[in-house]
Write a protein that holds these residues in place. Structure first.
Motif, PDB file in Angstrom:
ATOM      1  N   TRP A 443    -100.559 -68.999   5.847  1.00 17.12           N
ATOM      2  CA  TRP A 443     -99.309 -68.697   6.539  1.00 17.12           C
ATOM      3  C   TRP A 443     -99.085 -69.733   7.650  1.00 17.12           C
ATOM      4  CZ3 TRP A 443     -99.153 -63.928  10.322  1.00 17.12           C
ATOM      5  CH2 TRP A 443     -97.945 -63.922  11.039  1.00 17.12           C
ATOM      6  N   ASP A 444    -100.133 -70.003   8.419  1.00 13.95           N
ATOM      7  CA  ASP A 444    -100.035 -70.944   9.538  1.00 13.95           C
ATOM      8  C   ASP A 444     -99.632 -72.341   9.059  1.00 13.95           C
ATOM      9  OD1 ASP A 444    -100.264 -71.718  12.185  1.00 13.95           O
ATOM     10  OD2 ASP A 444    -102.371 -72.288  11.973  1.00 13.95           O
ATOM     11  N   ALA A 445    -100.080 -72.681   7.833  1.00 12.65           N
ATOM     12  CA  ALA A 445     -99.864 -74.048   7.341  1.00 12.65           C
ATOM     13  C   ALA A 445     -98.433 -74.288   6.848  1.00 12.65           C
ATOM     14  CB  ALA A 445    -100.863 -74.341   6.220  1.00 12.65           C
ATOM     15  N   ILE A 446     -97.573 -73.262   6.893  1.00 11.00           N
ATOM     16  CA  ILE A 446     -96.192 -73.451   6.401  1.00 11.00           C
ATOM     17  C   ILE A 446     -95.531 -74.617   7.154  1.00 11.00           C
ATOM     18  CG2 ILE A 446     -93.902 -72.384   6.238  1.00 11.00           C
ATOM     19  CD1 ILE A 446     -95.229 -69.729   5.651  1.00 11.00           C
ATOM     20  N   TYR A 447     -95.749 -74.690   8.455  1.00 18.06           N
ATOM     21  CA  TYR A 447     -95.335 -75.873   9.231  1.00 18.06           C
ATOM     22  C   TYR A 447     -96.244 -75.949  10.461  1.00 18.06           C
ATOM     23  CZ  TYR A 447     -93.042 -72.619  12.426  1.00 18.06           C
ATOM     24  OH  TYR A 447     -92.807 -71.603  13.317  1.00 18.06           O
ATOM     25  N   SER A 448     -96.289 -77.133  11.093  1.00 16.53           N
ATOM     26  CA  SER A 448     -97.143 -77.285  12.284  1.00 16.53           C
ATOM     27  C   SER A 448     -96.292 -77.252  13.542  1.00 16.53           C
ATOM     28  CB  SER A 448     -97.877 -78.624  12.247  1.00 16.53           C
ATOM     29  OG  SER A 448     -98.693 -78.644  11.122  1.00 16.53           O
ATOM     30  N   ASP A 449     -96.684 -76.413  14.475  1.00 17.82           N
ATOM     31  CA  ASP A 449     -95.970 -76.322  15.753  1.00 17.82           C
ATOM     32  C   ASP A 449     -96.083 -77.614  16.536  1.00 17.82           C
ATOM     33  OD1 ASP A 449     -94.806 -73.784  16.095  1.00 17.82           O
ATOM     34  OD2 ASP A 449     -96.786 -72.880  16.401  1.00 17.82           O
ATOM     35  N   LEU A 450     -95.039 -77.958  17.277  1.00 15.09           N
ATOM     36  CA  LEU A 450     -95.178 -79.030  18.261  1.00 15.09           C
ATOM     37  C   LEU A 450     -95.954 -78.453  19.443  1.00 15.09           C
ATOM     38  CD1 LEU A 450     -91.617 -80.625  18.463  1.00 15.09           C
ATOM     39  CD2 LEU A 450     -93.741 -81.821  17.941  1.00 15.09           C
ATOM     40  N   PRO A 451     -96.900 -79.209  20.000  1.00 17.12           N
ATOM     41  CA  PRO A 451     -97.606 -78.712  21.178  1.00 17.12           C
ATOM     42  C   PRO A 451     -96.612 -78.337  22.275  1.00 17.12           C
ATOM     43  CG  PRO A 451     -98.644 -80.694  20.351  1.00 17.12           C
ATOM     44  CD  PRO A 451     -97.372 -80.522  19.568  1.00 17.12           C
ATOM     45  N   ASN A 452     -96.890 -77.278  22.987  1.00 15.94           N
ATOM     46  CA  ASN A 452     -95.919 -76.815  23.999  1.00 15.94           C
ATOM     47  C   ASN A 452     -96.633 -76.176  25.173  1.00 15.94           C
ATOM     48  OD1 ASN A 452     -95.855 -73.645  23.402  1.00 15.94           O
ATOM     49  ND2 ASN A 452     -96.014 -74.759  21.478  1.00 15.94           N
ATOM     50  N   ARG A 453     -95.913 -75.992  26.235  1.00 17.05           N
ATOM     51  CA  ARG A 453     -96.481 -75.385  27.446  1.00 17.05           C
ATOM     52  C   ARG A 453     -95.397 -74.603  28.180  1.00 17.05           C
ATOM     53  NH1 ARG A 453    -101.143 -73.955  28.269  1.00 17.05           N
ATOM     54  NH2 ARG A 453    -101.953 -75.979  27.633  1.00 17.05           N
ATOM     55  N   GLN A 454     -95.766 -73.425  28.662  1.00 12.06           N
ATOM     56  CA  GLN A 454     -94.837 -72.633  29.484  1.00 12.06           C
ATOM     57  C   GLN A 454     -95.448 -72.462  30.855  1.00 12.06           C
ATOM     58  OE1 GLN A 454     -92.989 -68.822  28.518  1.00 12.06           O
ATOM     59  NE2 GLN A 454     -93.514 -69.280  26.405  1.00 12.06           N
ATOM     60  N   LEU A 455     -94.658 -72.676  31.895  1.00 14.56           N
ATOM     61  CA  LEU A 455     -95.164 -72.479  33.265  1.00 14.56           C
ATOM     62  C   LEU A 455     -94.169 -71.627  34.049  1.00 14.56           C
ATOM     63  CD1 LEU A 455     -96.301 -76.148  34.053  1.00 14.56           C
ATOM     64  CD2 LEU A 455     -97.779 -74.232  33.435  1.00 14.56           C
ATOM     65  N   LYS A 456     -94.633 -71.121  35.200  1.00 16.89           N
ATOM     66  CA  LYS A 456     -93.752 -70.352  36.078  1.00 16.89           C
ATOM     67  C   LYS A 456     -93.721 -71.052  37.427  1.00 16.89           C
ATOM     68  CE  LYS A 456     -95.551 -65.991  34.262  1.00 16.89           C
ATOM     69  NZ  LYS A 456     -96.129 -64.697  34.578  1.00 16.89           N
ATOM     70  N   VAL A 457     -92.548 -71.092  38.050  1.00 14.52           N
ATOM     71  CA  VAL A 457     -92.443 -71.663  39.400  1.00 14.52           C
ATOM     72  C   VAL A 457     -91.818 -70.607  40.302  1.00 14.52           C
ATOM     73  CG1 VAL A 457     -91.541 -73.549  40.809  1.00 14.52           C
ATOM     74  CG2 VAL A 457     -92.019 -73.944  38.392  1.00 14.52           C
ATOM     75  N   LYS A 458     -92.436 -70.412  41.453  1.00 17.00           N
ATOM     76  CA  LYS A 458     -91.911 -69.440  42.414  1.00 17.00           C
ATOM     77  C   LYS A 458     -90.909 -70.147  43.322  1.00 17.00           C
ATOM     78  CE  LYS A 458     -93.400 -65.221  44.137  1.00 17.00           C
ATOM     79  NZ  LYS A 458     -92.503 -64.315  43.513  1.00 17.00           N
TER      80      LYS A 458
END
Ligand code: G16
Length: 544
Positions: A443-458
């Motif tokens: 299932w995972d191999a259907i496509y490869s995710d682009l590396p990503n990052r989520q952050l929070k700023v106060k």
């Protein structure tokens, strides 16, 4: 009017802290539980008015979902089980922020604007999550309902999607199902059992799933559901609430944002695992490979799996129905490309918040909507459901088409169409993997995710950020978007955006790029831009 005297009397028992201002956000009001008593009482009042107006049962769910244990919140549910309509979100904010002496004036303003017939009966369904503040806050909602003479039914501890489901059942005269928790388990489990009859070679190993219950309501309810599945799914439950804290180092939000397994989860290589969030309306899957590398299958991967399955069934059934996938700006660029270019399905992008995705999905015969954070479901139009049903009953249909139509019908029944539902999504995903004979790696191999990052700023006031284009571009504060654009240009396959959260007091930053180092660097640089241009508080964001 005697009712209004009662509202005044009860309201004084649920006083508003002077000066406190709260907005109905992405999914209702959400903040520290100690500030919410008056909000709950007033949402009891508002739900009663909404019920009188719609002549239908309205739902009130006391939960702060993915937020920490000390927070709480409230979500209002409209008659068909969907999130309350936007005009009434405005009334919710008006009523919530009225100072103590102005409550009645605000209430009367809403009654007048909406021409609410006050002699109409009202009916409110109530549910709550496992937070220790939830029982007390539920009582405040009940006080609000009774102050306006409404009837209420308190379902006690239920998941958010279970409450949405029961509201829909009640208002459709049980056409959607029976408005009880037991009715929910029966409908979903029977559909699941029918679906996995099409996977006769499924071994016990393949039927095994590790579930992280986020130490919340989902853990209690998945246990109850398991008994109905007749060994069709073998669940190992961790973070079941017996020890750890709600959403602390566990749960769907933690796993998605941190991109690592929850605490307490022992993972053998290749083993399928999933995490619910605090009110069980989100789910993400994951596994580790033989090198110990963690792989996340988020809402985008879930949408892809489900839409592929549905598209194949439609082809087998010879049904010409349009199918679309609705995403938000957080959708991984690879998923959007795969859906549009390879799968050739229609893709739409909306603002964050299932209410937006839900409405967009309603425009299609079949609308699959998922936020990358694992919040989503599938909607079938009435005519699509009818066509599927007719085909499954047509004596002239050949076996292959009939089987596909029956599979589609059971798929419809396993899905909670009112809102994203971790338990229902889990059953659908498990059934798809079993019937297609797919491993989690395949299932995972259907496509490869682009590396990503989520952050929070106060920042001191997150409302200084205003966005457009489904939150993909910032129009305020001045200069922020130009800075983001020039930072994005430094990296290959890069994209980044910022938006104020509607559930937490933070600004969210998202970045993706060709490598994890680039995604991390871009997210950090954009965070610094937010900090500097949008009034950051505390220490400057540090590189990852
Ligand atoms: C809620 C909403 C989701 C949204 C999430 C985060 O989830 O229902 O649609 O994606 O909040 O929203 P924001 O980024 O605005 O904080 P949940 O599961 O917490 O109810």
């Amino acid at each position: 009017m005697a009712q209004f005297q009662e509202v005044l009397r009860q309201s004084s028992l649920h006083p508003k802290p002077a000066g406190l201002v709260l907005q109905y956000g992405t999914a209702g009001f959400r903040t520290n539980a100690k500030h919410l008593d008056h909000i709950m009482f007033r949402m009891g009042l508002l739900a009663t008015l909404r019920s009188k107006k719609t002549k239908a049962t309205i739902g009130v769910m006391v939960t702060a979902s993915h937020n920490p244990e000390e927070d709480n919140g409230v979500k209002l549910v409209d008659p068909m089980g969907e999130m309350v309509t936007q005009a009434w979100e405005g009334y919710a904010t008006l009523l919530a922020n009225a100072e103590q002496q102005d409550v009645l004036t605000s209430l009367k303003e809403i009654i007048e604007k909406e021409a609410v017939n006050m002699s109409q009966e009202a009916n409110v369904f109530l549910g709550r999550d496992t937070r220790c503040s939830s029982a007390r806050l539920s009582q405040a909602v009940l006080d609000g309902v009774s102050a306006l003479g409404g009837h209420s039914k308190d379902y006690g501890l239920v998941t958010t999607p279970q409450l949405h489901y029961m509201v829909c059942c009640q208002n459709t005269g049980d056409k959607y199902g029976e408005a009880t928790v037991e009715g929910y388990y029966n409908k979903l489990s029977q559909a699941y059992i029918q679906l996995i009859k099409h996977a006769p070679n499924c071994t016990d190993d393949q039927k095994h799933l590790c579930v992280d219950g986020a130490n919340g309501i989902g853990a209690l309810k998945v246990r109850e559901m398991e008994a109905h599945l007749k060994s069709g799914l073998q669940i190992s439950l961790v973070n079941d609430g017996s020890q750890g804290k709600l959403n602390d180092q566990c749960g769907a939000d933690f796993v998605k944002v941190q991109q690592k397994p929850p605490s307490g989860m022992k993972m053998n290589p290749g083993e399928r695992c999933c995490s619910f969030d605090g009110d069980a309306d989100r789910i993400v899957y994951y596994y580790t490979d033989s090198e110990g590398q963690f792989h996340l299958l988020d809402g985008d991967k879930i949408a892809t799996l489900i839409s592929t399955f549905l598209k194949e069934l439609l082809t087998q059934a010879g049904l010409n129905l349009n199918i679309a996938v609705v995403q938000t700006a957080y959708a991984n660029g690879s998923s959007t490309r795969y859906l549009e270019d390879t799968m050739k399905v229609i893709v739409r992008c909306t603002k964050t918040g299932v209410k937006h995705l839900h409405h967009a999905a309603q425009e299609f015969d079949i609308g699959v909507y998922f936020e990358a954070n694992g919040h989503g479901t599938v909607l079938f139009s009435k005519s699509a459901e009818e066509k599927i049903q007719q085909l499954s009953k047509d004596p002239n249909t050949d076996d292959e088409r009939k089987t596909a139509a029956l599979l589609l019908q059971n798929t419809i029944n396993v899905i909670n169409q009112t809102v994203g539902d971790a338990i229902s999504d889990m059953l659908l995903i498990e059934a798809i993997l079993a019937t297609k004979g797919l491993t989690v790696q395949q299932w995972d191999a259907i496509y490869s995710d682009l590396p990503n990052r989520q952050l929070k700023v106060k920042v001191s006031d997150r409302r200084v950020i205003d966005t457009t284009d489904a939150e993909r571009r910032a129009v305020r504060p001045a200069g922020l978007q130009e800075t983001i654009d020039s930072l994005v240009k430094k990296y290959r396959q890069a994209r980044s955006f910022v938006r104020p959260s509607g559930t937490e007091d933070v600004v969210r930053v998202y970045a993706e790029a060709e490598t994890q180092e680039s995604a991390d660097a871009l997210a950090h640089e954009v965070s610094l831009a937010v900090y500097r241009l949008a009034g950051g508080v505390g220490d400057e964001p540090k590189p990852l």
